[in-house]
Scaffold this motif. Structure first.
Motif, short mmCIF file in Angstrom:
data_model
loop_
_atom_site.label_atom_id
_atom_site.label_comp_id
_atom_site.label_asym_id
_atom_site.label_seq_id
_atom_site.Cartn_x
_atom_site.Cartn_y
_atom_site.Cartn_z
N THR A 122 13.27 -4.21 0.27
CA THR A 122 14.33 -5.20 0.25
C THR A 122 14.00 -6.44 0.54
OG1 THR A 122 15.82 -3.50 1.18
CG2 THR A 122 16.45 -5.69 1.58
N GLY A 123 12.80 -6.82 1.31
CA GLY A 123 12.22 -8.10 1.57
C GLY A 123 11.86 -8.82 0.34
N GLY B 169 9.45 6.84 2.14
CA GLY B 169 9.58 7.06 3.57
C GLY B 169 10.69 6.00 4.15
N ALA B 170 10.66 6.14 5.56
CA ALA B 170 11.57 5.30 6.39
C ALA B 170 11.55 3.99 6.27
CB ALA B 170 11.61 6.06 7.81
N GLU B 171 10.20 3.52 6.37
CA GLU B 171 10.06 2.17 6.33
C GLU B 171 10.15 1.35 4.95
OE1 GLU B 171 6.48 -0.92 7.94
OE2 GLU B 171 6.34 1.21 8.18
N ALA B 172 10.11 2.44 3.85
CA ALA B 172 9.95 1.72 2.60
C ALA B 172 11.03 0.99 2.26
CB ALA B 172 9.77 2.86 1.73
N LYS B 173 12.21 1.23 2.39
CA LYS B 173 13.34 0.38 2.03
C LYS B 173 13.34 -1.06 2.51
CE LYS B 173 18.40 0.85 0.84
NZ LYS B 173 19.48 1.62 0.76
N GLN C 238 0.83 -1.10 0.16
CA GLN C 238 0.06 -0.02 -0.11
C GLN C 238 0.96 1.32 -0.02
OE1 GLN C 238 -3.01 0.18 3.03
NE2 GLN C 238 -3.99 -1.84 2.24
N ALA C 239 0.54 2.35 -0.76
CA ALA C 239 1.13 3.63 -0.69
C ALA C 239 1.74 4.15 0.42
CB ALA C 239 0.38 4.56 -1.89
N GLU C 240 0.54 4.12 1.36
CA GLU C 240 0.96 4.59 2.80
C GLU C 240 2.17 4.13 3.50
OE1 GLU C 240 -3.31 5.96 2.10
OE2 GLU C 240 -1.91 4.42 1.48
N VAL C 241 2.49 2.82 3.15
CA VAL C 241 3.53 2.30 3.73
C VAL C 241 4.76 2.73 3.13
CG1 VAL C 241 4.88 0.11 3.99
CG2 VAL C 241 2.25 0.27 4.12
N LEU C 242 4.73 3.14 2.02
CA LEU C 242 6.12 3.63 0.95
C LEU C 242 6.13 4.89 1.03
CD1 LEU C 242 5.58 0.97 -1.80
CD2 LEU C 242 7.07 0.63 0.30
N PHE C 243 5.29 5.81 0.82
CA PHE C 243 5.24 7.13 0.43
C PHE C 243 4.36 7.93 1.34
CE2 PHE C 243 5.38 4.61 -3.44
CZ PHE C 243 6.40 4.70 -3.78
N LYS D 128 5.73 7.65 -11.21
CA LYS D 128 6.70 8.09 -10.25
C LYS D 128 6.93 7.31 -9.01
CE LYS D 128 6.58 13.29 -11.27
NZ LYS D 128 6.42 14.51 -10.50
N ARG D 129 5.86 6.48 -8.45
CA ARG D 129 5.92 5.60 -7.38
C ARG D 129 6.47 4.39 -7.87
NH1 ARG D 129 0.26 7.02 -4.03
NH2 ARG D 129 1.20 8.78 -2.78
N ALA D 130 6.17 3.81 -8.78
CA ALA D 130 6.75 2.57 -9.31
C ALA D 130 8.10 2.71 -9.67
CB ALA D 130 5.72 2.21 -10.70
N ASN D 131 8.75 4.03 -10.15
CA ASN D 131 10.18 4.23 -10.77
C ASN D 131 10.90 4.44 -9.14
OD1 ASN D 131 9.92 4.57 -13.35
ND2 ASN D 131 9.37 6.67 -13.46
N ALA D 132 10.32 4.64 -8.03
CA ALA D 132 10.92 4.67 -6.66
C ALA D 132 11.23 3.58 -6.34
CB ALA D 132 9.98 5.74 -5.99
N VAL D 133 10.24 2.67 -6.59
CA VAL D 133 10.57 1.17 -5.89
C VAL D 133 11.49 0.65 -6.90
CG1 VAL D 133 9.07 -0.98 -5.64
CG2 VAL D 133 7.93 1.20 -4.86
N HIS D 134 11.37 0.67 -8.18
CA HIS D 134 12.09 0.11 -8.99
C HIS D 134 13.53 0.45 -8.49
CE1 HIS D 134 14.57 0.83 -12.88
NE2 HIS D 134 14.60 -0.44 -13.07
N ASP D 135 14.00 1.78 -8.44
CA ASP D 135 15.44 2.11 -7.97
C ASP D 135 15.76 1.44 -6.95
OD1 ASP D 135 15.23 3.90 -9.99
OD2 ASP D 135 14.69 5.81 -8.94
N ILE D 136 15.02 1.06 -5.78
CA ILE D 136 15.65 0.50 -4.70
C ILE D 136 15.70 -1.04 -4.99
CG2 ILE D 136 14.99 -0.40 -2.36
CD1 ILE D 136 15.45 2.70 -2.76
N LEU D 137 15.00 -1.45 -6.07
CA LEU D 137 15.10 -3.02 -6.36
C LEU D 137 16.55 -3.11 -6.91
CD1 LEU D 137 11.57 -4.09 -7.33
CD2 LEU D 137 12.75 -4.93 -5.54
N THR D 138 16.53 -2.13 -8.06
CA THR D 138 17.98 -2.30 -8.89
C THR D 138 19.20 -2.13 -7.95
OG1 THR D 138 17.72 0.00 -9.48
CG2 THR D 138 16.72 -1.74 -10.78
#
Length: 206
Positions: free
Chosen positions: A116-117, A108-112, A95-100, A151-161
């Motif tokens: 990572t999981g 946000g702080a918990e997103a990474k 859910q977006a609230e967990v990430l952004f 933009k949100r999908a891109n942000a998650v993609h950046d952490i995955l890569t």
């Protein structure tokens, strides 16, 4: 003398009413069970294994066995994260609230730790193709939702890569905005589920 016929008539009417209540009323009952569900003491119909209608025609063969796709969905108690497994793929929905933050694509702080999981599971499955799709609710303009979800999908993609650091993985990143809701947008609880980022990838064969 005139009272006797009246008494006889009264007794006759009483007899008819009594008979109706004993016999007629017994057949007038509520049918709670739908037709075809009545309990029957009859034995099941016997099947003749030698019946020619049960045999394949000469030269015919059975179709190749097919494994049906079984879907398993697990959602954490808070509803913040959902995992969907099928025979062929794994999908995580966060859910977006967990990430952004609200109306933001900044992680946000918990997103990474959450992302990572998911990266660990991608590694465990040896996946080489990963899809990262963003979605929003139907509040605001459709165009705004399309841009924000991408933009949100891109942000998650950046952490995955960054976490996986694997050049052999191909990513598909899209923002679908309010398309493909998974819950009712007329309630806040439903809109919260629809504001999400999904990460999906194939399961390991075998």
């Amino acid at each position: 003398m005139t009272s006797t016929p009246r008494l006889t008539l009264a007794l006759s009417i009483t007899t008819v009413l009594l008979a109706t209540s004993l016999y007629g009323a017994a057949s007038a009952h509520a049918d709670d069970d739908p037709p075809g569900t009545e309990i029957s003491a009859a034995a099941p119909v016997k099947v003749d294994p030698n019946d020619p209608d049960l045999k394949l025609p000469d030269g015919a063969t059975l179709a190749q066995a097919k494994v049906l796709d079984i879907k398993s969905v697990v959602e954490d108690q808070s509803g913040d994260e959902r995992r969907e497994d099928t025979n062929t793929s794994v999908t995580f929905a966060l859910q977006a609230e967990v990430l952004f933050g609200k109306d933001s694509a900044k992680l946000g702080a918990e997103a990474k730790s959450r992302i990572t999981g998911i990266a660990e599971e991608i590694k465990n499955q040896n996946a080489t193709r990963v899809r990262v799709f963003g979605f929003t609710d139907n509040l605001g303009s459709s165009a705004h939702g399309d841009v924000l979800s991408k933009k949100r999908a891109n942000a998650v993609h950046d952490i995955l890569t960054e976490t996986l650091n694997d050049a052999g993985i191909t990513y598909e990143v899209r923002g679908y905005g309010e398309q493909y809701p998974i819950a009712d947008n007329s309630t806040e609880a439903g809109r919260k589920k629809n504001r999400r980022v999904e990460v999906s990838f194939p399961r390991t064969e075998g």
